[in-house]
Design a protein around this motif. Structure first.
Motif, PDB file in Angstrom:
ATOM      1  N   GLU B 189       0.842  -1.190   0.000  1.00 54.55           N
ATOM      2  CA  GLU B 189       0.000   0.000   0.000  1.00 54.55           C
ATOM      3  C   GLU B 189       0.884   1.249   0.000  1.00 54.55           C
ATOM      4  N   MET B 190       0.515   2.195  -0.859  1.00 51.85           N
ATOM      5  CA  MET B 190       1.189   3.490  -0.867  1.00 51.85           C
ATOM      6  C   MET B 190       0.390   4.448   0.009  1.00 51.85           C
ATOM      7  N   HIS B 191       1.089   5.254   0.787  1.00 52.84           N
ATOM      8  CA  HIS B 191       0.425   6.264   1.613  1.00 52.84           C
ATOM      9  C   HIS B 191       0.784   7.656   1.109  1.00 52.84           C
ATOM     10  N   VAL B 192      -0.232   8.433   0.793  1.00 55.09           N
ATOM     11  CA  VAL B 192      -0.025   9.830   0.407  1.00 55.09           C
ATOM     12  C   VAL B 192      -0.823  10.700   1.370  1.00 55.09           C
ATOM     13  N   ASP B 193      -0.488  11.978   1.438  1.00 56.46           N
ATOM     14  CA  ASP B 193      -1.273  12.848   2.306  1.00 56.46           C
ATOM     15  C   ASP B 193      -2.395  13.523   1.494  1.00 56.46           C
ATOM     16  N   THR B 194      -3.187  14.331   2.155  1.00 61.02           N
ATOM     17  CA  THR B 194      -4.369  14.884   1.481  1.00 61.02           C
ATOM     18  C   THR B 194      -4.008  15.896   0.382  1.00 61.02           C
ATOM     19  N   ASP B 195      -2.870  16.570   0.503  1.00 61.53           N
ATOM     20  CA  ASP B 195      -2.477  17.481  -0.584  1.00 61.53           C
ATOM     21  C   ASP B 195      -2.155  16.699  -1.849  1.00 61.53           C
ATOM     22  N   GLU B 196      -1.367  15.631  -1.677  1.00 55.75           N
ATOM     23  CA  GLU B 196      -1.019  14.806  -2.840  1.00 55.75           C
ATOM     24  C   GLU B 196      -2.275  14.170  -3.423  1.00 55.75           C
ATOM     25  N   ALA B 197      -3.168  13.725  -2.544  1.00 58.48           N
ATOM     26  CA  ALA B 197      -4.411  13.106  -3.006  1.00 58.48           C
ATOM     27  C   ALA B 197      -5.263  14.104  -3.792  1.00 58.48           C
ATOM     28  N   ASN B 198      -5.433  15.297  -3.246  1.00 55.98           N
ATOM     29  CA  ASN B 198      -6.297  16.270  -3.904  1.00 55.98           C
ATOM     30  C   ASN B 198      -5.679  16.817  -5.192  1.00 55.98           C
ATOM     31  N   ALA B 199      -4.347  16.889  -5.233  1.00 56.46           N
ATOM     32  CA  ALA B 199      -3.678  17.358  -6.450  1.00 56.46           C
ATOM     33  C   ALA B 199      -3.845  16.356  -7.589  1.00 56.46           C
ATOM     34  N   GLY B 200      -3.987  15.075  -7.256  1.00 51.47           N
ATOM     35  CA  GLY B 200      -4.094  14.044  -8.285  1.00 51.47           C
ATOM     36  C   GLY B 200      -5.460  13.387  -8.323  1.00 51.47           C
ATOM     37  N   PHE B 201      -6.445  13.988  -7.649  1.00 51.88           N
ATOM     38  CA  PHE B 201      -7.780  13.387  -7.521  1.00 51.88           C
ATOM     39  C   PHE B 201      -7.671  11.923  -7.121  1.00 51.88           C
ATOM     40  N   ILE B 202      -6.820  11.665  -6.139  1.00 53.21           N
ATOM     41  CA  ILE B 202      -6.608  10.305  -5.654  1.00 53.21           C
ATOM     42  C   ILE B 202      -7.614  10.026  -4.541  1.00 53.21           C
ATOM     43  N   THR B 203      -8.328   8.903  -4.686  1.00 60.72           N
ATOM     44  CA  THR B 203      -9.256   8.489  -3.643  1.00 60.72           C
ATOM     45  C   THR B 203      -8.780   7.137  -3.122  1.00 60.72           C
ATOM     46  N   GLY B 204      -9.504   6.543  -2.227  1.00 61.73           N
ATOM     47  CA  GLY B 204      -9.125   5.244  -1.690  1.00 61.73           C
ATOM     48  C   GLY B 204      -9.145   4.131  -2.723  1.00 61.73           C
ATOM     49  N   LYS B 205      -9.698   4.422  -3.923  1.00 59.69           N
ATOM     50  CA  LYS B 205      -9.762   3.377  -4.956  1.00 59.69           C
ATOM     51  C   LYS B 205      -8.717   3.550  -6.049  1.00 59.69           C
ATOM     52  N   THR B 206      -7.938   4.611  -5.958  1.00 56.03           N
ATOM     53  CA  THR B 206      -6.941   4.876  -6.987  1.00 56.03           C
ATOM     54  C   THR B 206      -5.762   3.911  -6.860  1.00 56.03           C
ATOM     55  N   LYS B 207      -5.218   3.522  -7.998  1.00 52.48           N
ATOM     56  CA  LYS B 207      -4.004   2.707  -7.964  1.00 52.48           C
ATOM     57  C   LYS B 207      -2.891   3.425  -8.704  1.00 52.48           C
ATOM     58  N   GLY B 208      -1.681   3.185  -8.300  1.00 49.31           N
ATOM     59  CA  GLY B 208      -0.534   3.842  -8.903  1.00 49.31           C
ATOM     60  C   GLY B 208       0.363   2.844  -9.600  1.00 49.31           C
ATOM     61  N   LYS B 209       1.249   3.363 -10.448  1.00 51.62           N
ATOM     62  CA  LYS B 209       2.212   2.525 -11.156  1.00 51.62           C
ATOM     63  C   LYS B 209       3.612   2.887 -10.676  1.00 51.62           C
ATOM     64  N   LEU B 210       4.330   1.910 -10.167  1.00 49.06           N
ATOM     65  CA  LEU B 210       5.677   2.164  -9.645  1.00 49.06           C
ATOM     66  C   LEU B 210       6.657   2.299 -10.807  1.00 49.06           C
ATOM     67  N   ILE B 211       7.470   3.350 -10.736  1.00 46.35           N
ATOM     68  CA  ILE B 211       8.497   3.580 -11.754  1.00 46.35           C
ATOM     69  C   ILE B 211       9.841   3.698 -11.062  1.00 46.35           C
ATOM     70  N   LYS B 212      10.769   2.843 -11.453  1.00 44.00           N
ATOM     71  CA  LYS B 212      12.123   2.911 -10.882  1.00 44.00           C
ATOM     72  C   LYS B 212      12.698   4.276 -11.222  1.00 44.00           C
ATOM     73  N   ASP B 213      13.381   4.892 -10.259  1.00 46.22           N
ATOM     74  CA  ASP B 213      13.928   6.232 -10.484  1.00 46.22           C
ATOM     75  C   ASP B 213      15.449   6.155 -10.425  1.00 46.22           C
ATOM     76  N   GLU B 214      16.059   6.009 -11.605  1.00 43.46           N
ATOM     77  CA  GLU B 214      17.518   5.845 -11.667  1.00 43.46           C
ATOM     78  C   GLU B 214      18.221   7.065 -11.085  1.00 43.46           C
ATOM     79  N   ALA B 215      17.638   8.245 -11.308  1.00 45.17           N
ATOM     80  CA  ALA B 215      18.279   9.480 -10.847  1.00 45.17           C
ATOM     81  C   ALA B 215      18.326   9.554  -9.321  1.00 45.17           C
ATOM     82  N   ALA B 216      17.408   8.848  -8.663  1.00 49.59           N
ATOM     83  CA  ALA B 216      17.318   8.952  -7.207  1.00 49.59           C
ATOM     84  C   ALA B 216      18.178   7.908  -6.495  1.00 49.59           C
ATOM     85  N   LEU B 217      18.812   7.013  -7.248  1.00 44.88           N
ATOM     86  CA  LEU B 217      19.596   5.942  -6.611  1.00 44.88           C
ATOM     87  C   LEU B 217      20.911   6.476  -6.046  1.00 44.88           C
TER      88      LEU B 217
END
Lengths: 217, 217
Positions: B189-217
């Protein structure tokens, strides 16, 4: 100094150095707090016959200004006071709120381009001279970029096109479905609402990077 | 039906069809509203000697629960009432708010991983039996993904790694610097806060896609 202040300074320094190095193709970002545009007749219903808005401050887009006047907006669940009116008066009354605001109001405004209010959510407006129930006019404004035709040529985008905008910093985010709006009178600037700003720690000094979105064409 | 409801249904249908078609490598997303964790001694200071939290509802992560009890949190500019306490009691008191909340409070909490509160922002807690000034403990929680070792192997990520998560829908967004947290007792489960949720219209039913971030390694 707190972490956010330090980060903002670092981002600004990096941004200026980058800008100097590569002719600055970044997009300045402005954060739009909740606000409303009123028709002259609605303004008079709320503030009195013959009322004219008074200017508090010019906005970055030419001719637009923040008025001294504010109203209260009311939805089925709650109200929000001191909602700034932007001038000059428009043909149609439109209220722009964030999703956070809409939860407080108990309203379900659609995500729309400014001006596209047909079938949008109802909202009650309260001013010192009276109140109005608008059957439509409440929207969440879609993130967009104002630019002039020279900017559009430089970024290789067209009016009405959707792009992505990447924002760095300590809470990096990429916003999708960002609308390009081209007019000779526009100054280059991206407008996001407070939810998008707070999700990405975007302040008035943040700059974004435009990314062409082939999937959205 | 309003546009957001229709969009949510469409997203859910598409998500389920996609899931059935490709063994579902999407990430369920949960939205964390502002909340606090209290140490037993702080709980007793706020609610009375020997006080024990009572359970309102289980949370998705095993053993965690939302308590019936709430407190008021106060910053230099404003206060927020009815902030939910999550149980069970922890070693250290920690209050998690959104950037929107922090503006209302007039506080400047850093973006932190849960549990990392050293040098974070001060906050005043008010309960029915008293109030407490905490010199630190107020944070904005960094978006993160809970997963077990099998999930980590499947997504090819390690505990402590940062990834990006892409969210579709009518207001698509990609969140960066999303922390991977691996433990055998975690449910994916991914946890986001209400700002991130409201910025992306994310509700409890939204699903996300994980993307490896080479720049962040």
């Amino acid at each position: 100094m707190d972490q956010q202040a330090i980060e903002a300074i670092v981002a600004e320094v990096v941004s200026r150095l980058n800008g100097a190095a590569k002719n600055d193709d970044s997009i300045p970002i402005a954060v739009s707090a909740r606000h409303c545009h009123l028709s002259q007749s609605d303004l008079e219903a709320l503030f009195g016959e013959g009322y004219e808005l008074t200017k508090k401050a010019d906005l970055s887009q030419p001719g637009q200004f923040a008025a001294n006047e504010t109203i209260t907006i009311v939805g089925p669940r709650g109200s929000i006071e001191k909602v700034r009116i932007l001038g000059p008066a428009r043909n149609m009354t439109q209220v722009e709120v964030s999703q956070t605001d809409s939860i407080k109001l108990g309203s379900k405004p659609p995500l729309r381009e400014s001006g596209d209010i047909k079938g949008s959510a109802p909202i009650t407006l309260v001013g010192p001279n009276g109140s109005l129930y608008k059957k439509e006019g409440l929207i969440i404004a879609q993130a967009h970029i104002h630019m002039n035709p020279d900017d559009a040529a430089r970024f290789d985008v067209k009016n009405g096109e959707y792009v992505k905008v990447e924002v760095g910093g300590i809470r990096p985010a990429t916003l999708g479905k960002v609308l390009i709006r081209v007019s000779p009178r526009y100054k280059l600037e991206m407008h996001v609402d407070t939810d998008e700003a707070n999700a990405g720690f975007i302040t008035g000094k943040t700059k974004g990077k435009l990314i062409k979105d082939e999937a959205a064409l």
